[in-house]
Design a protein around this motif. Structure first.
Motif, PDB file in Angstrom:
ATOM      1  N   ILE A 866       0.851  -1.186   0.000  1.00  0.00           N
ATOM      2  CA  ILE A 866       0.000   0.000   0.000  1.00  0.00           C
ATOM      3  C   ILE A 866       0.884   1.232   0.000  1.00  0.00           C
ATOM      4  O   ILE A 866       1.991   1.215   0.539  1.00  0.00           O
ATOM      5  N   ALA A 867       0.410   2.278  -0.649  1.00  0.00           N
ATOM      6  CA  ALA A 867       1.101   3.570  -0.655  1.00  0.00           C
ATOM      7  C   ALA A 867       0.262   4.547   0.147  1.00  0.00           C
ATOM      8  O   ALA A 867      -0.883   4.820  -0.206  1.00  0.00           O
ATOM      9  N   VAL A 868       0.798   5.037   1.247  1.00  0.00           N
ATOM     10  CA  VAL A 868       0.076   5.939   2.133  1.00  0.00           C
ATOM     11  C   VAL A 868       0.561   7.353   1.861  1.00  0.00           C
ATOM     12  O   VAL A 868       1.756   7.640   1.947  1.00  0.00           O
ATOM     13  N   ARG A 869      -0.369   8.252   1.518  1.00  0.00           N
ATOM     14  CA  ARG A 869      -0.027   9.632   1.211  1.00  0.00           C
ATOM     15  C   ARG A 869      -0.927  10.572   2.001  1.00  0.00           C
ATOM     16  O   ARG A 869      -2.091  10.271   2.240  1.00  0.00           O
ATOM     17  N   CYS A 870      -0.362  11.690   2.366  1.00  0.00           N
ATOM     18  CA  CYS A 870      -1.122  12.729   3.056  1.00  0.00           C
ATOM     19  C   CYS A 870      -1.969  13.471   2.038  1.00  0.00           C
ATOM     20  O   CYS A 870      -1.452  13.935   1.026  1.00  0.00           O
ATOM     21  N   ASN A 871      -3.257  13.580   2.305  1.00  0.00           N
ATOM     22  CA  ASN A 871      -4.144  14.252   1.369  1.00  0.00           C
ATOM     23  C   ASN A 871      -4.013  15.767   1.425  1.00  0.00           C
ATOM     24  O   ASN A 871      -4.560  16.467   0.587  1.00  0.00           O
ATOM     25  N   TYR A 872      -3.274  16.275   2.401  1.00  0.00           N
ATOM     26  CA  TYR A 872      -3.119  17.722   2.512  1.00  0.00           C
ATOM     27  C   TYR A 872      -1.995  18.225   1.618  1.00  0.00           C
ATOM     28  O   TYR A 872      -2.148  19.197   0.911  1.00  0.00           O
ATOM     29  N   CYS A 873      -0.850  17.523   1.632  1.00  0.00           N
ATOM     30  CA  CYS A 873       0.303  17.977   0.845  1.00  0.00           C
ATOM     31  C   CYS A 873       0.751  16.964  -0.195  1.00  0.00           C
ATOM     32  O   CYS A 873       1.726  17.210  -0.913  1.00  0.00           O
ATOM     33  N   GLU A 874       0.090  15.801  -0.275  1.00  0.00           N
ATOM     34  CA  GLU A 874       0.388  14.758  -1.264  1.00  0.00           C
ATOM     35  C   GLU A 874       1.747  14.091  -1.043  1.00  0.00           C
ATOM     36  O   GLU A 874       2.259  13.409  -1.934  1.00  0.00           O
ATOM     37  N   ALA A 875       2.394  14.302   0.093  1.00  0.00           N
ATOM     38  CA  ALA A 875       3.699  13.685   0.344  1.00  0.00           C
ATOM     39  C   ALA A 875       3.514  12.253   0.831  1.00  0.00           C
ATOM     40  O   ALA A 875       2.575  11.944   1.559  1.00  0.00           O
ATOM     41  N   PRO A 876       4.426  11.331   0.427  1.00  0.00           N
ATOM     42  CA  PRO A 876       4.329   9.956   0.938  1.00  0.00           C
ATOM     43  C   PRO A 876       4.671   9.909   2.421  1.00  0.00           C
ATOM     44  O   PRO A 876       5.549  10.610   2.896  1.00  0.00           O
ATOM     45  N   ILE A 877       3.967   9.049   3.139  1.00  0.00           N
ATOM     46  CA  ILE A 877       4.214   8.882   4.572  1.00  0.00           C
ATOM     47  C   ILE A 877       4.975   7.583   4.729  1.00  0.00           C
ATOM     48  O   ILE A 877       4.392   6.496   4.716  1.00  0.00           O
ATOM     49  N   ALA A 878       6.280   7.669   4.817  1.00  0.00           N
ATOM     50  CA  ALA A 878       7.139   6.489   4.894  1.00  0.00           C
ATOM     51  C   ALA A 878       7.673   6.344   6.306  1.00  0.00           C
ATOM     52  O   ALA A 878       7.984   7.326   6.979  1.00  0.00           O
ATOM     53  N   THR A 936       5.974  12.731  18.164  1.00  0.00           N
ATOM     54  CA  THR A 936       6.990  12.086  17.361  1.00  0.00           C
ATOM     55  C   THR A 936       6.630  12.191  15.893  1.00  0.00           C
ATOM     56  O   THR A 936       5.465  12.278  15.518  1.00  0.00           O
ATOM     57  N   SER A 937       7.649  12.140  15.038  1.00  0.00           N
ATOM     58  CA  SER A 937       7.423  12.348  13.616  1.00  0.00           C
ATOM     59  C   SER A 937       6.661  11.208  12.972  1.00  0.00           C
ATOM     60  O   SER A 937       6.163  11.349  11.865  1.00  0.00           O
ATOM     61  N   ASP A 938       6.540  10.028  13.670  1.00  0.00           N
ATOM     62  CA  ASP A 938       5.793   8.920  13.088  1.00  0.00           C
ATOM     63  C   ASP A 938       4.286   9.158  13.127  1.00  0.00           C
ATOM     64  O   ASP A 938       3.530   8.469  12.447  1.00  0.00           O
ATOM     65  N   MET A 939       3.837  10.106  13.918  1.00  0.00           N
ATOM     66  CA  MET A 939       2.408  10.339  14.057  1.00  0.00           C
ATOM     67  C   MET A 939       1.931  11.541  13.269  1.00  0.00           C
ATOM     68  O   MET A 939       0.753  11.893  13.328  1.00  0.00           O
ATOM     69  N   VAL A 940       2.829  12.187  12.530  1.00  0.00           N
ATOM     70  CA  VAL A 940       2.467  13.343  11.716  1.00  0.00           C
ATOM     71  C   VAL A 940       3.050  13.168  10.327  1.00  0.00           C
ATOM     72  O   VAL A 940       3.942  12.343  10.102  1.00  0.00           O
ATOM     73  N   CYS A 941       2.538  13.928   9.402  1.00  0.00           N
ATOM     74  CA  CYS A 941       3.095  13.914   8.047  1.00  0.00           C
ATOM     75  C   CYS A 941       4.504  14.474   8.095  1.00  0.00           C
ATOM     76  O   CYS A 941       4.733  15.549   8.659  1.00  0.00           O
ATOM     77  N   PRO A 942       5.494  13.779   7.540  1.00  0.00           N
ATOM     78  CA  PRO A 942       6.881  14.257   7.634  1.00  0.00           C
ATOM     79  C   PRO A 942       7.131  15.539   6.863  1.00  0.00           C
ATOM     80  O   PRO A 942       8.155  16.171   7.049  1.00  0.00           O
ATOM     81  N   ARG A 943       6.196  15.936   6.016  1.00  0.00           N
ATOM     82  CA  ARG A 943       6.419  17.138   5.205  1.00  0.00           C
ATOM     83  C   ARG A 943       5.691  18.361   5.759  1.00  0.00           C
ATOM     84  O   ARG A 943       6.297  19.411   5.968  1.00  0.00           O
ATOM     85  N   CYS A 944       4.369  18.235   5.974  1.00  0.00           N
ATOM     86  CA  CYS A 944       3.592  19.404   6.385  1.00  0.00           C
ATOM     87  C   CYS A 944       3.299  19.436   7.871  1.00  0.00           C
ATOM     88  O   CYS A 944       2.796  20.434   8.389  1.00  0.00           O
TER      89      CYS A 944
END
Length: 996
Positions: A866-878, A936-944
């Motif tokens: 599965i590819a998980v992406r943030c719908n706010y900024c379209e960045a992948p959540i890896a 922690t950064s695992d619970m938020v989008c790493p970009r926005c």
């Protein structure tokens, strides 16, 4: 000294005055402006002054418009009364007469004069002119009842030549001076010490000018070596003491420098002469703008701006509304733009117009703070002009969805509040459901209509096939009024619309989508032909894979730099030309090609396969089918040329005999050639060739020109030089009729030419190989079509070779698909590309004598991901941030996350049959987040920094730590189930444990 013009500091928008000083003619004239239209300045003379010697420096009094100070070469300074034509002169004599280089007048009535160097004497003298003018009657003419001359009340700069002077307006007792070639110094006349208050070591000591809108900044210039202008901040200067005055002390500690330095800021009209800076003037109505005039008449305007920084003590950031004198600490200055108002004078190009050189200029005060400021200028022929600097175009922000926002500044007068901006939204002129081809056709029709008048006036030249295609696809209008902004925005939606229509890897679908672009249709027809040929290993023999090779590679027996990928994947494996020819021979036999018929050659099998790559007829049935297609879709001339190229001249005659008069002329020429072949006398050859050439020159159809080229000479080399003919037909003629050496040279030269020009017709020669990457690089540079390049190159990358440019184009294209919200199209691209990237090889044990059986490469196919992406900024959540960094999540009322499940990932595919028949499963989760917190950064989008949603079953935050695996050595973060009531066994993109 050349003529000079100065705008009165006492002018108002309703009463604008200026003077022109001609030192060589001892003439000073005072004018008032009546009207300004375009560049023409209408004015009338108020007064004139002619009783003075040669002038070296001058300044206008900031308090009395009638007082004008000058520095004379005779060794004195003088005040001229310029408002009554009385020729009144009030002189100030020096103890040791020498040329006066600079004068300056202050708001409190001081006159400063800077002199040349003389031993044991001061070079900077300051008088208080209020003492001499205390009994002056302004109503009477001239200087009446003035007191006698007295000694200067302040003498400075002992034995130091002064080159420039200027008083500050906000601090009337302070002046800045330039010590020739050494320092720029700031003197405070209230200080009884002889030392300057501030000094800057520099060679830029001439033409000092102060920014009247922010007097912390002033400029100076130098003509030593390259012309240089420096902008200084008086708040950063070196505080002078007795110790700091010595030159030896300058090498210790931090020496202050200019906040901006413009080196070599002028252009030279003649390489033999170096221009010098004649004038530097700050704008009176726009902060940070100053003009520089060269000795060759070039005028440039530099605009600077300030980056407001906080107070060094940590206070708040300075506001834009804060006035200059409220800012007590320095700011960062940068160059906003440079505008060339007047180009350098070029006497050789302008001929007898020797009076057009710009001699002097000054800024006019318009009472406005926008970009509509004016310059009043004087030329060497005495002409007075007003040069208006046009405002900068409004700022525009473009959306990737075909929308634009224009920030148009609205003018405000005398409000003190600066500019406000109005927002204008512009959308595409095309409807949302319109096809991309329909949009392009409508815009090209507008452009063609605009060019039609020029085309009708003169006959269009004969163009090559590539040039004809580019002209048909022309989107460049003859003027800016042809297309509006909405049309341009429509062009920006073409890529998105094509993707929505299904522009992917199916050549048939792509050809239908590209019905507006014949060039790209030709490209995809070749890709379709190559894919059909490669079906079921049709281009593979033993360990050699010839799929997607072009004519150039086949003819030269070259598999490219990454040959091992075409040799069963064995790194370092070699092959011989004999093995290559055996593979070609087997492929030709597999496709049931007929025996080669043509000139004697050492490589008949190579020519057969190359002709097949050009999609030339191999049997009478294929020839007749193509002939009928040309008759239906194109013209009789093209059908006749096709018959002639394939060696059927009688069939060609029969085709064109049924056409119009132009076709019948071609039929007559073909019949004459066919009936008299080999029987024409030598004397008739020249007349025959000349007649055919004349008819050919008048013809515009490429097929007619190709037929007549062969008829006139009976030489196939002339036919392949007819560049208006489509490239695959030229290559086919060369393969069929040139000898081996000529063919090798022709194919090499033509391939290089196609790659350099980015001609997509060249794919017939290059195939989809490393050379194609170079071709598409030039193609993208010209047309910006990354989409086509990615889709074509994906057939061979990384299957047969790898290229960093393709990786970059692919990432760019997939990113834009995400921005378009075309996630399904992106997943389809990734999935189908992964399937195409599975390498095929040939079983080699036991070695087969004919085309071997094929098997898939043994690379393991990854599990479904599965590819998980943030719908706010379209960045992948890896799950790749394991360093424990904290991210501050911004407050947001709701966050939406989209999870798209696909059947493949990376560059590999899965073993599922027809995975495209099942659409990807999309799960959308929306949840409300809290206000700004640290997590922690695992619970938020790493970009926005937006918070990830909760699980719909256990309400646990996505990305939260699983306590059971904290000390097990496994990844500390696990992706929890996303769908309600389901527990799919999936893995995160970065690896790790299965999801619960």
């Amino acid at each position: 000294m050349a003529a000079a013009i100065r705008y009165s500091p006492h002018s108002t928008p309703s009463r604008q005055r200026f003077l022109i000083l001609k030192p060589g003619h001892h003439d000073l004239r005072f004018y008032e402006v009546d009207d300004i239209r375009d560049r023409d300045v209408k004015c009338h003379q108020l007064a004139r002054h002619t009783d003075f010697s040669n002038v070296r420096a001058f300044d206008w009094s900031p308090t009395e418009e009638a007082i004008f100070g000058v520095g004379l070469t005779t060794g004195e300074a003088a005040l001229l009364r310029i408002d009554d034509s009385s020729n009144g002169v009030l002189s100030f004599i020096f103890k040791n007469p020498r040329p006066c280089n600079a004068v300056a007048l202050s708001l409190n009535g001081y006159l400063a004069a800077g002199l040349d160097k003389v031993r044991n004497d001061f070079c900077l003298n300051i008088w208080d002119i209020n003492h001499r003018l205390s009994t002056w009657d302004r109503q009477a003419k001239g200087w009446t009842s003035t007191r006698p001359l007295y000694e200067p009340f302040r003498k400075l700069a002992a034995s130091e030549p002064i080159s420039s002077l200027k008083f500050f307006s906000d601090q009337a007792n302070t002046l800045v001076s330039g010590v020739k070639g050494q320092f720029v110094r700031v003197y405070d006349l209230r200080d009884h010490a002889w030392n300057p208050s501030i000094q800057f070591p520099t060679r830029c000591t001439n033409n000092i000018s102060i920014d009247t809108q922010d007097e912390n900044y002033f400029a100076s210039a130098s003509n030593h070596g390259e012309p240089t202008v420096c902008v200084w901040d008086r708040r950063t200067g070196l505080r002078s003491t007795a110790a700091s005055m010595s030159s030896s002390s300058l090498g210790h500690g931090a020496v202050p420098g200019p906040v901006l330095e413009f080196r070599d800021c002028l252009d030279s009209s003649e390489p033999s002469s170096q221009p010098s800076i004649r004038t530097v003037r700050f704008c009176k109505s726009k902060r940070g703008a100053f003009g520089v005039l060269s000795s060759q008449g070039q005028l440039k305007v530099y605009e600077t701006a300030t980056e407001y920084a906080g107070h060094p003590s940590g206070g708040r950031t300075a506001s834009l509304d804060q006035s200059a004198d409220q800012l007590e600490h320095p700011q960062f200055l940068y160059t906003k733009r440079c505008r060339e108002v007047e180009q350098p004078y070029r006497a050789r190009q302008q001929g007898s117009n020797a009076g057009a050189r710009l001699e002097s200029f000054d800024f006019m005060s318009s009472g406005r703070s926008d970009d509509h400021y004016q310059i009043i200028a004087c030329r060497s022929n005495g002409a007075i002009e007003a040069l208006r600097l046009r405002p900068q175009p409004p700022k525009m922000e473009f959306s990737i969805k075909g929308e634009a926002t224009v920030l148009a500044p609205r003018e405000r007068y005398d409000t003190g509040h600066g500019e406000t901006a109005s927002r204008v939204n512009i959308t595409s002129s095309a409807s949302e459901g319109a096809r991309a081809s329909a949009i392009l056709k409508s815009i090209r029709l507008k452009v063609a209509r605009a060019h039609r008048s020029e085309t009708e006036r003169e006959q269009a030249p004969v163009l090559s096939s590539r040039e004809s295609c580019l002209r048909a696809l022309n989107l460049r209008p003859p003027d800016a009024s042809t297309l509006d902004v909405s049309d341009v925005l429509s062009l920006g939606t073409v890529e998105r619309r094509r993707a929505e229509e299904g522009y992917l890897f199916n050549p048939t679908t792509n050809i239908d989508i590209l019905d507006d672009d014949p060039g790209l249709q030709t490209l995809w027809r070749w890709v379709q032909h190559a894919k059909i040929a490669a079906v079921n290993g049709g281009m593979v023999y033993e360990h050699i894979d010839l799929a997607f090779l072009g004519v150039h590679g086949i003819w030269n027996c070259a598999l490219g730099r990454s040959a091992s990928s075409r040799l069963g994947g064995e790194f370092g494996r070699q092959y011989s030309k004999a093995e290559f020819k055996n593979a070609v021979r087997a492929v030709v036999k597999h496709h049931k090609k007929s025996h080669y018929k043509g000139p004697e050659t050492a490589h008949p099998e190579l020519r057969q396969l190359c002709l097949g790559l050009c999609d030339w007829a191999d049997s009478p049935q294929e020839f007749e089918a193509e002939l009928q297609r040309l008759l239906r879709q194109e013209s009789r001339a093209s059908a006749a040329a096709w018959a002639l190229f394939n060696g059927f001249p009688k069939r060609a005659i029969d085709v064109v005999l049924q056409g119009d008069d132009a076709d019948k002329v071609v039929a007559m020429a073909l019949a004459a050639m066919h009936n008299t072949a080999g029987d024409r006398k030598e004397g008739d050859v020249g007349a025959w060739s000349g007649l055919c050439d004349q008819i050919r020159e008048d013809a515009r159809d490429p097929w007619t020109r190709a037929v007549l080229a062969y008829v006139s000479t009976e030489d196939w080399k002339v036919v392949i030089e007819e560049t208006s003919l489509p490239l695959r037909h030229r290559v086919g003629v060369a393969l069929k009729y040139l000898d081996d050496g000529e063919l090798t040279r022709y194919l090499s030269d033509l391939t290089i030419d196609c790659v350099d020009k980015g001609d997509t017709e060249g794919i017939v020669l290059t195939g989809i190989t490393e050379a194609t990457a170079n071709l598409f690089q030039n193609y993208i540079r010209q047309r910006g079509d990354v989409q086509t390049a990615v889709l074509v190159m994906a057939h061979s990358v990384p299957l047969y070779f790898d290229d960093d440019r393709f990786r970059h184009w692919q990432a760019n294209y997939c990113g834009r698909l995400n921005q378009y919200n075309l996630h399904e199209q992106r997943c389809s691209y990734v999935e189908q590309h992964a399937r195409m990237s599975r390498t095929t090889t040939t079983t080699t044990t036991p070695p087969p004598r004919s085309r071997g059986e094929h098997a898939l490469l043994t690379r393991p196919v990854p599990p479904r991901q599965i590819a998980v992406r943030c719908n706010y900024c379209e960045a992948p959540i890896a799950n790749n941030n394991e360093d424990g960094l904290t991210v501050r999540a911004a407050s947001l009322s709701s966050t939406t996350l989209t999870v798209v499940e696909s059947n493949g990932s990376g560059m590999h595919g899965s073993n599922n049959n027809n995975p495209l028949d099942r659409p990807p499963r999309t799960t959308t989760t929306t949840t409300t987040t809290m206000t700004t917190t640290t997590m922690t950064s695992d619970m938020v989008c790493p970009r926005c920094g937006r918070h990830l949603p909760r699980c719909g079953v256990c309400m646990t935050w996505l990305g939260s730590t699983n306590a059971r695996h904290m000390h097990s050595g496994k990844p500390r973060v696990m992706w929890r189930h996303m769908a309600k009531g389901e527990k799919p066994s999936l893995r995160p993109l970065g690896g790790g444990d299965p999801v619960e």
